[in-house]
Scaffold this active site. Structure first.
Site, PDB file in Angstrom:
ATOM      1  CE  LYS A 110      -4.548   0.668   0.528  1.00  0.00           C
ATOM      2  NZ  LYS A 110      -5.577  -0.325   0.184  1.00  0.00           N
TER       3      LYS A 110
HETATM    4  N1  GLU Z   1      -7.369  -0.184  -3.032  1.00  0.00           N
HETATM    5  C1  GLU Z   1      -8.132  -1.385  -3.181  1.00  0.00           C
HETATM    6  C2  GLU Z   1      -8.104  -2.194  -1.894  1.00  0.00           C
HETATM    7  O1  GLU Z   1      -7.875  -1.682  -0.836  1.00  0.00           O
HETATM    8  C3  GLU Z   1      -7.726  -2.192  -4.406  1.00  0.00           C
HETATM    9  C4  GLU Z   1      -6.306  -2.624  -4.458  1.00  0.00           C
HETATM   10  C5  GLU Z   1      -5.885  -3.234  -5.781  1.00  0.00           C
HETATM   11  O2  GLU Z   1      -6.714  -3.360  -6.684  1.00  0.00           O
HETATM   12  O3  GLU Z   1      -4.714  -3.579  -5.898  1.00  0.00           O
HETATM   13  O4  GLU Z   1      -8.376  -3.368  -1.890  1.00  0.00           O
END
Ligand code: GLU
Length: 424
Positions: A110
């Site tokens: 993240k």
């Molecule tokens: N931001 C989204 C989540 O928290 C999607 C992450 C992604 O598609 O890699 O799951």
């Protein structure tokens, strides 16, 4: 959402505690538990950006890579004034659990930048995004770490990231690099169905729960906190099932409409004005009024740490389906348990986003284009399968669905660790 449930909330500690609880249930070897209790890499970059008024401003960006045992690091990029190292550590670990649970060959990561995108022009956001991508350099890549949209980011920002990354590598390989990010626009290599994927995944979980509990959804009501990609699309998809959204909230405040909001019109309003405030067919209410609204479903689809003890006492709903990551605090969760209100946990309920990100990545790498029906069918199968497995595990081991989701992810990771061993 304008206020946090607990100001000194330590999100990463909360995720570590869930990890410990689940590790006990599946008898995870101590060294695996230790490895998973911290991210592998924590990258912090400071970079200057030229603002529209000619001044230079320094920004702080993060990319936390939690684990890549099952595949490349994978997870969103968040642009928000509250972005912190602690939160991103928690969110990156949750990506590892989501990939592990869904059985997709990715790890977890993240990232984000601590700033409020609403204070910047489109051009400034583009320059911030490009400089951030440049600063990340080879710490991202289609086989290494693959960003996606999260709070405060969207397909346009992903396309800028992709373009910047592509332009910094050798010409001959350019096109193979599309898969460096997911959640792109359709014109630039995105997948059909990615935009609604997270909400659709939440809906599949609600449908499974409704089926198990002989709960007819038609004619029922929902309240939704957060009206961005996840909350807005959830309201829209719920309306198709005959569920009216009667109260909504975001950073600008809370609105009620006992007749039910027109999700489409409210999403258009948010697209134009950046928030729900000022929407004509809604009555302004307080945050407390929002949380005490009598409804059937509550979908938190905003920030973490929103449903604490106070909110859990106020809620008058039959089910909480976590569209957001970490919206419920452990205190809130305990109160909901005592009150018999079930929670469909984030790791399961919002994993539709990363699942369709995986489909996008596969399409990019195979130079394929799948139609919407195919993506939606695959997503439905994946969500129902995950829901059934988590539900079964929870009943078998007498744990809640959150711990069951963690356990399923830990089992997948542990299997791979035990077969591969630890280098050297
Ligand atoms: N931001 C989204 C989540 O928290 C999607 C992450 C992604 O598609 O890699 O799951």
């Amino acid at each position: 959402m304008t206020q946090e449930a607990q100001p000194e909330y330590q999100f990463f500690k909360v995720v570590q505690d869930y990890l410990d609880q689940a590790a006990d249930v599946v008898h995870l070897p101590t060294h695996v538990r230790e490895m998973l209790s911290q991210p592998k890499n924590e990258l912090i970059v400071n970079f200057p950006v030229k603002m529209d008024d000619g001044s230079l401003k320094l920004f702080k960006g993060y990319r936390i890579q939690h684990n890549n045992l099952l595949g490349p690091y994978k997870g969103g990029i968040r642009y928000h004034a509250s972005v912190s190292l602690d939160d991103l550590k928690a969110l990156s670990a949750m990506m590892t659990w989501k990939s592990g649970l869904m059985g997709i060959p990715f790890g977890g990561s993240k990232g984000g930048i601590k700033f409020n995108p609403r204070d910047c022009s489109k051009d400034e956001i583009m320059r911030i995004t490009r400089r951030f991508t440049h600063a990340l350099g080879t710490h991202i890549g289609p086989d290494y770490d693959i960003p996606a949209p999260d709070m405060g980011t969207n397909s346009q920002i992903m396309v800028w990231m992709m373009d910047t990354y592509m332009n910094s590598i050798s010409d001959t390989h350019k096109n193979a690099q599309r898969a460096v990010v997911t959640g792109k626009s359709l014109a630039c290599g995105g997948s059909e169905g990615r935009n609604q994927a997270t909400s659709r995944g939440v809906l599949h979980c609600i449908l499974q729960w409704a089926q198990d509990n002989h709960f007819a959804l038609e004619g029922k009501t929902a309240i939704i906190q957060g009206f961005g990609n996840v909350g807005g699309n959830a309201a829209f998809l719920l309306s198709k099932l005959g569920v009216s959204t009667i109260a909504v909230g975001d950073h600008s405040g809370y609105l009620a409409n006992p007749e039910g909001f027109n999700a489409h019109k409210l999403m258009d309003h948010v697209a134009e004005h950046g928030a729900i405030a000022g929407y004509e067919s809604g009555m302004e209410i307080s945050r407390d009024d929002f949380f005490s609204t009598k409804a059937d479903l509550f979908i938190p689809a905003a920030l973490e740490n929103q449903l604490g003890a106070k909110e859990a006492e106020m809620l008058d709903v039959k089910l909480v389906a976590e569209g957001a990551n970490g919206p419920t605090t452990p205190d809130g969760e305990n109160i909901l348990k005592d009150r018999g209100i079930p929670i469909l946990p984030d790791v399961l309920a919002n994993s539709g986003g990363v699942t369709v990100s995986y489909y996008e990545w596969v399409q990019n790498r195979r130079s394929e284009i799948w139609d919407l029906e195919e993506v939606e069918r695959k997503l439905e199968t994946a969500m129902i399968r995950a829901y059934r497995r988590v539900d079964y595990f929870a009943r078998e081991h007498n744990v809640d669905m959150r711990i069951a989701s963690y356990c399923m992810a830990l089992q997948a990771l542990n299997q791979a660790y035990s077969e591969r061993g630890i280098f050297p």
